[in-house]
Motif scaffolding. Structure first.
Motif, mmCIF file in Angstrom:
data_model
loop_
_atom_site.group_PDB
_atom_site.id
_atom_site.type_symbol
_atom_site.label_atom_id
_atom_site.label_comp_id
_atom_site.label_asym_id
_atom_site.label_seq_id
_atom_site.Cartn_x
_atom_site.Cartn_y
_atom_site.Cartn_z
ATOM 1 N N UNK A 124 9.373 7.010 -17.477
ATOM 2 C CA UNK A 124 8.440 5.900 -17.278
ATOM 3 C C UNK A 124 9.133 4.712 -16.618
ATOM 4 N N UNK A 125 10.303 4.345 -17.108
ATOM 5 C CA UNK A 125 11.030 3.197 -16.558
ATOM 6 C C UNK A 125 11.466 3.454 -15.113
ATOM 7 N N UNK A 126 11.920 4.647 -14.830
ATOM 8 C CA UNK A 126 12.365 4.948 -13.470
ATOM 9 C C UNK A 126 11.167 5.049 -12.522
ATOM 10 N N UNK A 127 10.024 5.473 -13.021
ATOM 11 C CA UNK A 127 8.813 5.468 -12.199
ATOM 12 C C UNK A 127 8.421 4.032 -11.867
ATOM 13 N N UNK A 128 8.622 3.125 -12.803
ATOM 14 C CA UNK A 128 8.343 1.719 -12.530
ATOM 15 C C UNK A 128 9.296 1.181 -11.462
ATOM 16 N N UNK A 129 10.558 1.601 -11.503
ATOM 17 C CA UNK A 129 11.511 1.197 -10.455
ATOM 18 C C UNK A 129 11.083 1.761 -9.101
ATOM 19 N N UNK A 130 10.584 2.974 -9.097
ATOM 20 C CA UNK A 130 10.131 3.576 -7.843
ATOM 21 C C UNK A 130 8.921 2.811 -7.302
ATOM 22 N N UNK A 131 8.012 2.405 -8.183
ATOM 23 C CA UNK A 131 6.878 1.597 -7.735
ATOM 24 C C UNK A 131 7.352 0.254 -7.200
ATOM 25 N N UNK A 177 10.160 -0.297 -5.741
ATOM 26 C CA UNK A 177 10.735 -0.035 -4.424
ATOM 27 C C UNK A 177 9.647 0.115 -3.372
ATOM 28 N N UNK A 178 8.546 0.750 -3.748
ATOM 29 C CA UNK A 178 7.426 0.888 -2.812
ATOM 30 C C UNK A 178 6.848 -0.484 -2.482
ATOM 31 N N UNK A 179 6.721 -1.345 -3.487
ATOM 32 C CA UNK A 179 6.219 -2.695 -3.238
ATOM 33 C C UNK A 179 7.181 -3.488 -2.357
ATOM 34 N N UNK A 180 8.468 -3.368 -2.626
ATOM 35 C CA UNK A 180 9.454 -4.053 -1.792
ATOM 36 C C UNK A 180 9.396 -3.540 -0.361
#
Length: 90
Positions: A42-49, A51-54
């Motif tokens: 869950x936490x790493x999926x949030x980091x991936x999101x 990164x997509x926003x960035x």
């Protein structure tokens, strides 16, 4: 240096958790690791999101490979810090 050490640590953590899926540990530890793995995914999926926003906010002209998003999912904040460091040097 510390970012690479963090990435190496994440490889060991992912390996430890995957090993639990293949060869489960005794009952109390197995449940703890299962919950920790769900939380980590869950936490790493949030980091991936993140990164997509960035990527969508800052990189209209730059093209970032899909591999970068996969690395951010696997290594989490360590890859984001490395990416931030690379952006400052450019």
């Amino acid at each position: 240096m510390l970012i690479n050490a963090g990435k190496l640590l994440m490889v060991f953590v992912w390996g430890f958790m995957m090993f639990n899926l293949i060869h489960p540990f005794p009952k109390p530890l197995k449940y703890f690791i299962d919950v920790a793995m769900i939380f980590m995914i869950f936490m790493h999926a949030m980091h991936a999101m993140q990164a997509i926003f960035l990527h969508s906010a800052f990189a209209k002209t730059e093209k970032h490979p899909r591999w970068l998003q996969i690395k951010i999912f696997l290594f989490g904040v360590f890859e984001l810090l490395a990416w931030q460091k690379r952006q400052k040097t450019d």
